[in-house]
Design a protein around this motif. Structure first.
Motif, PDB file in Angstrom:
ATOM      1  N   ILE B  80       0.842  -1.206   0.000  1.00 11.67           N
ATOM      2  CA  ILE B  80       0.000   0.000   0.000  1.00 11.67           C
ATOM      3  C   ILE B  80       0.874   1.252   0.000  1.00 11.67           C
ATOM      4  N   GLY B  81       1.959   1.224   0.793  1.00 12.34           N
ATOM      5  CA  GLY B  81       2.892   2.353   0.816  1.00 12.34           C
ATOM      6  C   GLY B  81       3.479   2.606  -0.565  1.00 12.34           C
ATOM      7  N   ILE B  82       3.838   1.525  -1.249  1.00 11.15           N
ATOM      8  CA  ILE B  82       4.422   1.649  -2.590  1.00 11.15           C
ATOM      9  C   ILE B  82       3.391   2.220  -3.573  1.00 11.15           C
ATOM     10  N   ILE B  83       2.180   1.682  -3.503  1.00  7.55           N
ATOM     11  CA  ILE B  83       1.133   2.173  -4.415  1.00  7.55           C
ATOM     12  C   ILE B  83       0.845   3.653  -4.134  1.00  7.55           C
ATOM     13  N   PHE B  84       0.788   3.994  -2.851  1.00  9.56           N
ATOM     14  CA  PHE B  84       0.539   5.384  -2.458  1.00  9.56           C
ATOM     15  C   PHE B  84       1.592   6.318  -3.078  1.00  9.56           C
ATOM     16  N   GLU B  85       2.861   5.910  -2.962  1.00 12.16           N
ATOM     17  CA  GLU B  85       3.921   6.761  -3.506  1.00 12.16           C
ATOM     18  C   GLU B  85       3.801   6.878  -5.019  1.00 12.16           C
ATOM     19  N   ARG B  86       3.589   5.727  -5.677  1.00 11.18           N
ATOM     20  CA  ARG B  86       3.505   5.754  -7.145  1.00 11.18           C
ATOM     21  C   ARG B  86       2.280   6.517  -7.628  1.00 11.18           C
ATOM     22  N   ALA B  87       1.164   6.396  -6.892  1.00 10.81           N
ATOM     23  CA  ALA B  87      -0.082   6.985  -7.369  1.00 10.81           C
ATOM     24  C   ALA B  87      -0.207   8.455  -7.006  1.00 10.81           C
ATOM     25  N   ALA B  88       0.300   8.839  -5.833  1.00 15.44           N
ATOM     26  CA  ALA B  88      -0.010  10.185  -5.351  1.00 15.44           C
ATOM     27  C   ALA B  88       1.211  11.090  -5.194  1.00 15.44           C
ATOM     28  N   ILE B  89       2.384  10.528  -4.950  1.00 11.94           N
ATOM     29  CA  ILE B  89       3.558  11.367  -4.697  1.00 11.94           C
ATOM     30  C   ILE B  89       4.401  11.502  -5.965  1.00 11.94           C
ATOM     31  N   ASN B  90       4.738  10.372  -6.561  1.00 12.24           N
ATOM     32  CA  ASN B  90       5.626  10.374  -7.728  1.00 12.24           C
ATOM     33  C   ASN B  90       5.099  11.156  -8.925  1.00 12.24           C
ATOM     34  N   PRO B  91       3.807  11.044  -9.260  1.00 12.50           N
ATOM     35  CA  PRO B  91       3.346  11.716 -10.478  1.00 12.50           C
ATOM     36  C   PRO B  91       3.354  13.241 -10.383  1.00 12.50           C
ATOM     37  N   VAL B  92       3.382  13.790  -9.166  1.00 13.29           N
ATOM     38  CA  VAL B  92       3.332  15.241  -9.021  1.00 13.29           C
ATOM     39  C   VAL B  92       4.719  15.811  -9.279  1.00 13.29           C
ATOM     40  N   LYS B  93       4.941  16.243 -10.514  1.00  8.50           N
ATOM     41  CA  LYS B  93       6.284  16.716 -10.882  1.00  8.50           C
ATOM     42  C   LYS B  93       6.548  18.093 -10.277  1.00  8.50           C
ATOM     43  N   ASN B  94       7.776  18.304  -9.891  1.00 11.04           N
ATOM     44  CA  ASN B  94       8.213  19.598  -9.367  1.00 11.04           C
ATOM     45  C   ASN B  94       7.318  20.145  -8.257  1.00 11.04           C
ATOM     46  N   ALA B  95       6.752  19.212  -7.476  1.00 11.15           N
ATOM     47  CA  ALA B  95       5.857  19.665  -6.416  1.00 11.15           C
ATOM     48  C   ALA B  95       6.669  20.263  -5.283  1.00 11.15           C
ATOM     49  N   SER B  96       6.116  21.287  -4.649  1.00 13.98           N
ATOM     50  CA  SER B  96       6.775  21.821  -3.468  1.00 13.98           C
ATOM     51  C   SER B  96       6.494  20.873  -2.308  1.00 13.98           C
TER      52      SER B  96
END
Ligand SMILES: Nc1ncnc2c1ncn2[C@@H]1O[C@H](COP(=O)(O)OP(=O)(O)OP(=O)(O)O)[C@@H](O)[C@H]1O
Ligand SMILES: [Mg+2]
Lengths: 244, 296
Positions: B80-96
């Protein structure tokens, strides 16, 4: 080995490189000289993929490597010793070196440790200090570690960003001796960024002068050492009279 | 004011250490992700809750033996942690950093929102890991589950340290935390390191939730309070400092428990305020925390 053509790099609206072209042949030591803010670091970081260029090309051997990711650049055999060393200060000397071989580590662990011994042979002081935190080394030792770390990936092309910065003349000549040895013994090709034109031109075959993002002069080291403009701008006060 | 006897004092301290161990693990989870990304992961409590609830379901509903349920739950929450990162954190490019933090707040709401219909509102019963009489220590009693909590805490803390110290990925994660640019120049894929930090942090969080489930109430909203306490512990220890997180966790656990012990009758309901008072005091006196050297 590497051929850069009309490379332009921007940070937002600030243009750091304005159509830079240069090349380094196999086995050469080429120096890139320039004052603060000329764009030297920007050029190295564009080669390494830390910043993207807006136009121009970088070819490495036959391959177009313009705007390639840093991971792939390392894999292709280009390694940078960054300005200000950028060590992993809280990691040990040995761990820093191992990080340099990060991409080889899992598949070729044994080779990595053999290579580590070679690096220790080049820099015996690092062997003595291998368990010490990198941040506690002296400036010269840190520079040696930064070079050793970059060599751990077994680069064909080594990019050095102001390795003499902040070091005593004796340490500088020690480090430059190692740089020439690298070319002699490992056949490593070297692009050497420096502000210290004196020492850089002594070891380099050729040189380029970069000013505000443009190459303004190039030639063999002998030519550049004799050039009056260079003497005035880069070789210091003692040469001022020659110019006037 | 009540004055506890020596025996009660020991009893409180033992309770404090137990719950402190959980806070320590939650704080470690914060630290792992913070070091990799500068982000405070407010979904950390979600990992804790999911670990507990999934383990209980596997154990009681599917009748899997406890050890198997324990390890399966770790694996599922790590995924779930991995999916969370891939789905919600990783796709947000150049996020603050602040954008990412808000995403984690959203994720935390999402996790409890999913848990509510699955497990319902009421706490569910979690079987202790082993049955037997409590052991005596200086006149106080320690339940076997409390020993389990301490043991699991110790194992996880040591395992994470060994991972950081002896594996190449662990070293690369430390290197990335220290100097991201240099890490990239070494050919380290720093985005992969971020993914690893979410995976590791989820696993640690799940471990905490599972260990505490039989002692506390396992419910869909158990993560929020544990998450906040763990956050206080991480700040107390100095955000980003692994040792600090562990010390901070135990400190808050023990002080909180002693405060309940010494509180005048009727005031023990304020126990949850203790961690925040400690947080305010530390932010006031030493914002970098007990073990922090500088403010990031
Ligand atoms: N990250 C950045 N963001 C914005 N501008 C930058 C950035 N890095 C460099 N610059 C600008 O680009 C120009 C070239 O900088 P660069 O660091 O490449 O120079 P340099 O030749 O390496 O100088 P020095 O000898 O001081 O290291 C400078 O004007 C600098 O202000
Ligand atoms: Mg520079």
């Amino acid at each position: 080995m590497i051929r850069i053509q009309s490379l332009s790099t921007f940070y937002g609206n600030i243009q750091a490189l304005r159509g830079v072209s240069l090349h380094v042949d196999d086995g050469e030591i080429v120096t890139l000289l320039g004052a603060n803010g000329a764009g030297k670091t920007s050029l190295l970081n564009t080669i390494c993929g830390l910043v993207n260029s807006r136009s121009g090309t970088v070819n490495f051997g036959e391959k177009d490597i313009t705007n390639t990711s840093p991971e792939k650049i390392v894999k292709l055999g280009i390694s940078q010793v960054p300005e200000g060393r950028q060590l992993f200060s809280e990691l040990s000397v040995k761990e820093n070196l191992i990080m340099g071989a990060y991409q080889h580590y899992r598949k070729r662990k044994k080779e990595v440790y053999n290579h580590l011994e070679q690096i220790f042979h080049i820099f015996p002081i690092l062997k003595e200090r291998q368990e010490q935190q990198a941040g506690t080394l002296s400036g010269g030792e840190q520079q040696m570690l930064a070079i050793g770390r970059a060599l751990m990936s077994r680069p064909k092309l080594l990019l050095l960003d102001e390795p003499s910065m902040g070091l005593a003349p004796k340490i500088v000549s020690e480090i430059f001796k190692i740089i020439t040895d690298l070319r002699e013994q490992q056949k490593t090709t070297i692009l050497l960024v420096e502000q210290n034109a004196h020492v850089a031109l002594k070891v380099a075959d050729r040189g380029y002068i970069l000013e505000t993002g443009r190459i303004v002069l190039q030639g063999s080291s002998e030519e550049l050492l004799e050039n009056k403009e260079i003497k005035r701008a880069y070789l210091g006060r003692g040469y001022k009279e020659v110019w006037e | 004011m009540q004055f506890p006897t020596f025996q009660q004092l020991i009893q409180h301290i033992i309770y404090g250490i137990t719950v402190g161990g959980i806070y320590a693990l939650v704080a470690m989870g914060f630290t792992i992700i913070y070091n990799a990304t500068d982000v405070i992961n407010f979904a950390q409590g979600g990992f804790v809750m999911l670990g507990a609830m999934i383990m209980v379901s596997l154990n009681t509903t599917l009748n899997l033996p406890m050890p198997l349920a324990f390890f399966l739950s770790i694996l599922i929450v790590t995924a779930i942690g991995i999916i969370f990162e891939r789905a919600a954190i990783n796709p947000v490019k150049n996020a603050s950093v602040i954008t990412l933090i808000i995403i984690t707040v959203g994720a935390s709401i999402f996790f409890s929102g999913i848990a509510l219909p699955i497990w319902g509102q009421d706490p569910i019963y979690a079987k202790p890991f082993s049955s037997g009489d409590p052991v005596s220590f200086l006149g106080a009693k320690i339940s076997l589950q409390q020993l389990w909590v301490l043991g699991i805490t110790a194992v996880i803390v040591v395992a994470v340290q060994l991972f950081y110290k002896y594996t190449i990925i662990g070293k690369a994660m430390r290197a990335t935390a220290i100097n991201r640019t240099a890490a990239r120049l070494m050919g380290i894929n720093v985005r992969l390191m971020v993914l690893c930090s979410f995976a590791l942090s989820a696993a640690v969080g799940a471990g905490a939730g599972m260990a505490i489930a039989p002692v506390a109430h396992a419910s869909y909203d158990m993560g929020s309070m544990l998450g906040l306490k763990g956050f206080c512990a991480a700040v107390l220890g100095g955000l980003g400092n692994g040792v600090g997180a562990v010390v901070g966790g135990f400190t808050i656990g023990i002080i909180e428990r002693l405060a309940i012990g010494f509180a005048p009758l009727g005031y023990s309901g304020y126990k949850d305020a203790v961690a925040f008072i400690i947080l305010l005091v530390i932010l006031f006196l030493k914002p970098s925390g007990l073990f922090g050297t500088s403010q990031k």
